[in-house]
Write an enzyme that holds these catalytic residues in place. Structure first.
Site, PDB file in Angstrom:
ATOM      1  N   SER A 193       0.748  -1.192  -0.026  1.00 56.09           N
ATOM      2  CA  SER A 193      -0.086   0.091  -0.106  1.00 56.09           C
ATOM      3  C   SER A 193       0.853   1.141   0.029  1.00 56.09           C
ATOM      4  O   SER A 193       2.304   1.108   0.490  1.00 56.09           O
ATOM      5  CB  SER A 193      -0.872   0.063   1.168  1.00 56.09           C
ATOM      6  OG  SER A 193      -1.543   1.355   1.300  1.00 56.09           O
TER       7      SER A 193
ATOM      8  N   TYR B 294      -2.219  -1.315  10.003  1.00 56.37           N
ATOM      9  CA  TYR B 294      -1.989  -1.665   8.681  1.00 56.37           C
ATOM     10  C   TYR B 294      -1.017  -0.945   8.068  1.00 56.37           C
ATOM     11  O   TYR B 294      -0.196  -1.553   7.459  1.00 56.37           O
ATOM     12  CB  TYR B 294      -3.559  -0.794   8.133  1.00 56.37           C
ATOM     13  CG  TYR B 294      -3.650  -0.746   6.578  1.00 56.37           C
ATOM     14  CD1 TYR B 294      -4.429  -1.956   5.981  1.00 56.37           C
ATOM     15  CD2 TYR B 294      -3.265   0.025   5.713  1.00 56.37           C
ATOM     16  CE1 TYR B 294      -4.371  -2.116   4.684  1.00 56.37           C
ATOM     17  CE2 TYR B 294      -3.612  -0.061   4.375  1.00 56.37           C
ATOM     18  CZ  TYR B 294      -3.815  -1.261   3.824  1.00 56.37           C
ATOM     19  OH  TYR B 294      -4.065  -1.385   2.374  1.00 56.37           O
TER      20      TYR B 294
END
Length: 295
Positions: free
Chosen positions: A142, A157
């Site tokens: 990401s 995350y």
């Protein structure tokens, strides 16, 4: 170059979102595709769509949080499609809850599915890639992993996705002699069902499936106002990077400025501090025993 046509590929989290886009594009480019997902019905739907379009695909249930589930999935793929040369470790989950509002199970789930799921999948399929004389592992990281200071209220995350990048880059060094390449895909904004369906993927040992959408905090919203591409639009970009053995693939070139603000401004400033310290105080003497501290 990494060939795609005629190869066997496995895509975890292939039943929806980015994984669905990758699975369909792999088949379109001539790969045999194993669509793996924690929800078998989702994987089966994608596999059926691939076959209806003339491609070759199978659906396999898999929970990437469990090593045994991955190994069972691998056995099924090998039995039906043969050795795997292309691995797309894509399964994941997200959270925008403040760290101290999260339960231990919440944190463990986000870290396990995003980071350890990639580690488990990589370890399971590396023997296939090495035995095949080479291959490619593409892991979905990401931009929040490449730039952990970009989007707030995203701690576990961001940490997990940053770990994926470290995993892929270091593994590339280890696997160079085996012609196994790695790519970290860092989405900068892709429209998926994760916001609405994230909780439905939670395994029982982390509290089981839940209901309700992921709530994005106000602090995070101002950093997530961007164009969101479709999985079908980004999949050819990802496969182009895999074909050319790129270490990274990005989908939003305008986010280069965020990289520069993080690394050029922040990291370079810290190197400037180190330069000034050495200039003002002198460079420390090297330890005569190298890495060993002998007293």
């Amino acid at each position: 170059m990494t060939d795609i046509s005629g190869k066997t590929a496995v895509v975890t989290g292939g039943g929806s979102g980015i994984g669905m886009g990758l699975a369909k594009e792999l088949a379109k480019q001539g790969a045999r595709v194993a669509v793996a997902d924690i929800i078998l019905a989702n994987a089966q739907k994608v596999a059926d769509e691939i076959k209806a379009a003339g491609g070759e695909a199978i659906a396999v249930q898999c929970d990437v949080c469990e090593r045994d589930s991955i190994l069972a999935m691998k056995q099924a793929v090998n039995a039906q499609l043969g050795p795997v040369q292309l691995v797309f470790a894509n399964a994941g989950a997200t959270s925008f809850d403040p760290l101290m509002d999260m339960s231990d199970a919440d944190v463990d789930w986000i870290i396990t599915v995003n980071l350890m799921g990639v580690m488990y999948t990589t370890r399971a399929f590396l023997p296939d890639l090495i035995a095949s004389g080479g291959g490619h592992i593409c892991a979905t990281a990401s931009m929040a992993g490449l730039l952990p200071g970009w989007i707030p209220v995203h701690v576990p995350y961001s940490a997990a996705k940053a770990g994926i990048i470290g995993l892929m880059m270091n593994l590339a060094l280890e696997m160079k002699e085996h012609n196994v390449y790695t790519t970290s895909y860092c989405p900068g904004g892709v429209a998926t069902g994760m916001k609405a369906n994230n909780a439905t993927y939670r395994p029982a040992k982390f509290g089981g499936p839940g209901e309700g959408e992921v709530v994005i905090t106000e602090a995070s919203k101002e950093h997530t106002s961007m164009n969101f591409f479709t999985p079908e639009a980004i999949a050819p970009m990802v496969l182009n990077a895999v074909r050319n053995n790129r270490a990274f693939v990005f989908d939003h070139p305008e986010q280069r400025i965020n990289f520069r603000e993080t690394y050029s401004s922040v990291v370079e400033a810290c190197y400037d501090d180190a330069d000034r310290w050495h200039a003002e105080h002198g460079t420390p003497e090297a330890n005569p025993h190298g890495a060993m501290l002998i007293r």
